[in-house]
Design an enzyme around this catalytic site. Structure first.
Site, PDB file in Angstrom:
ATOM      1  N   ASP A   1     -35.988   6.567  29.662  1.00 46.50           N
ATOM      2  CA  ASP A   1     -35.673   6.899  31.226  1.00 46.50           C
ATOM      3  C   ASP A   1     -37.115   6.435  32.044  1.00 46.50           C
ATOM      4  O   ASP A   1     -37.882   7.320  31.895  1.00 46.50           O
ATOM      5  CB  ASP A   1     -35.366   8.344  31.386  1.00 46.50           C
ATOM      6  CG  ASP A   1     -35.065   8.448  32.967  1.00 46.50           C
ATOM      7  OD1 ASP A   1     -35.268   7.489  33.893  1.00 46.50           O
ATOM      8  OD2 ASP A   1     -34.844   9.535  33.468  1.00 46.50           O
TER       9      ASP A   1
ATOM     10  N   GLN B   1     -39.633   7.080  36.598  1.00 51.59           N
ATOM     11  CA  GLN B   1     -40.505   7.571  37.109  1.00 51.59           C
ATOM     12  C   GLN B   1     -41.682   6.970  36.471  1.00 51.59           C
ATOM     13  O   GLN B   1     -43.044   6.863  36.749  1.00 51.59           O
ATOM     14  CB  GLN B   1     -40.973   9.133  36.918  1.00 51.59           C
ATOM     15  CG  GLN B   1     -40.072  10.083  37.422  1.00 51.59           C
ATOM     16  CD  GLN B   1     -40.084  10.176  38.718  1.00 51.59           C
ATOM     17  OE1 GLN B   1     -40.909   9.505  39.692  1.00 51.59           O
ATOM     18  NE2 GLN B   1     -38.931  10.626  39.608  1.00 51.59           N
TER      19      GLN B   1
END
Length: 410
Positions: free
Chosen positions: A199, A202
């Site tokens: 993921d 960020q």
């Protein structure tokens, strides 16, 4: 690069709240859009808007060129091997759900394991709960040290379990702010037969990412966290894996041939992009990537490190403020989650908002992490390259007054 010059590209930063200049410290949730990105979308809409991949007229061709051209920009941005490995979605959440539906549900069986970390965003947690419900696989966690926020060594041994078929984790925690150093984790997981999903929501907006060097199997991120419009996300997947996956959605533009009783699907990447696509979002993402490269990731990282260090230094002087995760600026990637003694995070945010300061509160879509740490909710200040040290000082000054507003006499 000069921050004051950069800020002129962001009209929203000129706003005032109750006579105070707006201070936007909610960049981990979504970033602001610079004029070059907005202008690129506007120019597309007034000169080239059409339905991509449908039609031979001039505007359909223009839309196809804008859409397909943006894919090459994204491919180059994360150093994928081919544009066939770049799938557009609405956001990182949809990208992770696509992997869950089209890979996990068709490849896992009872007795297999999915491994994630306790620090995951719900988008990288809830889909895996579904995968386990559908396949009989088991979901397991790598926990973090409650003081340092780093992975516990005894839990990292779970990566070595050959029953782990999927290992999925965030490049950077959206609460702890830690970069989890993915390369050795990926190598370790591959050594024991797992595929690795990252993921990058960020991570991609803040640092150079090379998916081939990392050797991750899937990588996801969202445009709106890196100066693009909301509604455009990216799923990178290794071609060999994508080719064996079933389409997530079915309909127009993802087909090769449709007969009354059967359909064959288009090659990559179209087979995963059913329906009319969000061309403005694709245009905005390409423009945002060009803009970030113009700013330079070295500058972005240095600016974020300066702001984080300055904020942490000031917050540690306030005895009633408690930082979640490490308080060493070298271990924080541009965001700080914190609590204030005796003041609910919602009250902290509202008090600061009255002075024009925008922060995030709640569990930041990471409720299991907050539960594990014994915290109901936190405040979060997150920085980007257009923020300034003067804004940090203003934030620290107003944060120091929050308890007085609530009636405390420190």
């Amino acid at each position: 690069m000069n921050t004051e010059i950069i800020r002129k590209d962001f009209p929203i930063l000129k706003q005032e709240v109750n006579g105070h200049p707006i201070v936007y410290f909610d960049n981990a949730a979504t970033t602001q859009r610079p004029e070059p990105v907005l202008r690129a979308v506007y120019n597309y809409d007034i000169t080239g808007n059409g339905n991509p991949h449908r039609g031979a007229h001039v505007l359909a061709i223009s839309a196809s060129q804008a859409y397909d051209g943006s894919k090459e920009t994204v491919r180059d941005f994360i150093h994928a091997a081919s544009v066939e490995e770049i799938i557009y979605t609405r956001n990182a959440t949809e990208s992770l759900n696509l992997i869950e539906r089209s890979y996990a549900e068709t490849h896992l069986k009872k007795g297999d394991r999915i491994l994630i970390t306790i620090a995951e965003h719900h988008s990288n947690l809830v889909p895996w709960q579904r995968a386990c419900e559908k396949t009989g696989a088991e979901l397991d966690y790598i926990y973090v040290d409650k003081e340092t926020g780093h992975f516990r060594e005894e839990d990292l041994a779970k990566i070595d379990d050959p029953r782990v078929k999927i290992f999925s984790f965030a490049q950077v925690s959206n609460v702890l702010g830690i970069d989890f150093d993915p390369a050795p984790l990926i190598e370790r997981a591959h050594r024991h037969g797992a595929i690795v999903i990252m993921d990058g929501a960020q991570g991609a907006p803040h640092k150079h990412t090379d998916v081939q060097a990392l050797d991750c199997d899937f990588y996801t991120f969202s445009g709106h966290k890196m100066c693009a419009l909301t509604g455009i996300g990216v799923l990178y997947g290794k071609k060999a894996l994508l080719e064996e996956m079933e389409p997530f959605l079915r309909g127009g533009d993802m087909i090769e041939q449709v007969k009354e009783q059967e359909t064959t699907f288009a090659p990559l990447p179209a087979r995963f992009e059913a329906g009319t696509q969000y061309t403005e979002g694709a245009v905005s993402l390409a423009a945002a990537i060009h803009y970030l490269r113009h700013i330079g990731f070295d500058f972005i990282r240095e600016q974020e490190r300066k702001l984080t260090a300055r904020a942490l230094e000031g917050m540690k002087q306030l005895s009633f403020v408690h930082i979640v995760g490490p308080d060493n600026p070298e271990e924080k990637e541009g965001l700080i989650a914190f609590t204030v003694d005796g003041v609910h995070p919602e009250d902290v945010a509202q008090i600061l908002s009255a002075d024009g300061i925008c922060i995030r509160t709640g569990h930041h879509c990471a409720e299991p992490l907050h539960t594990y740490l014994g915290i109901n909710s936190t405040c979060r200040a997150s920085f980007y390259f257009y923020n300034t040290e003067d804004e940090v000082d203003y934030f620290l000054d107003k944060l120091a007054q929050v308890r007085k507003v609530m009636g405390y006499r420190d």
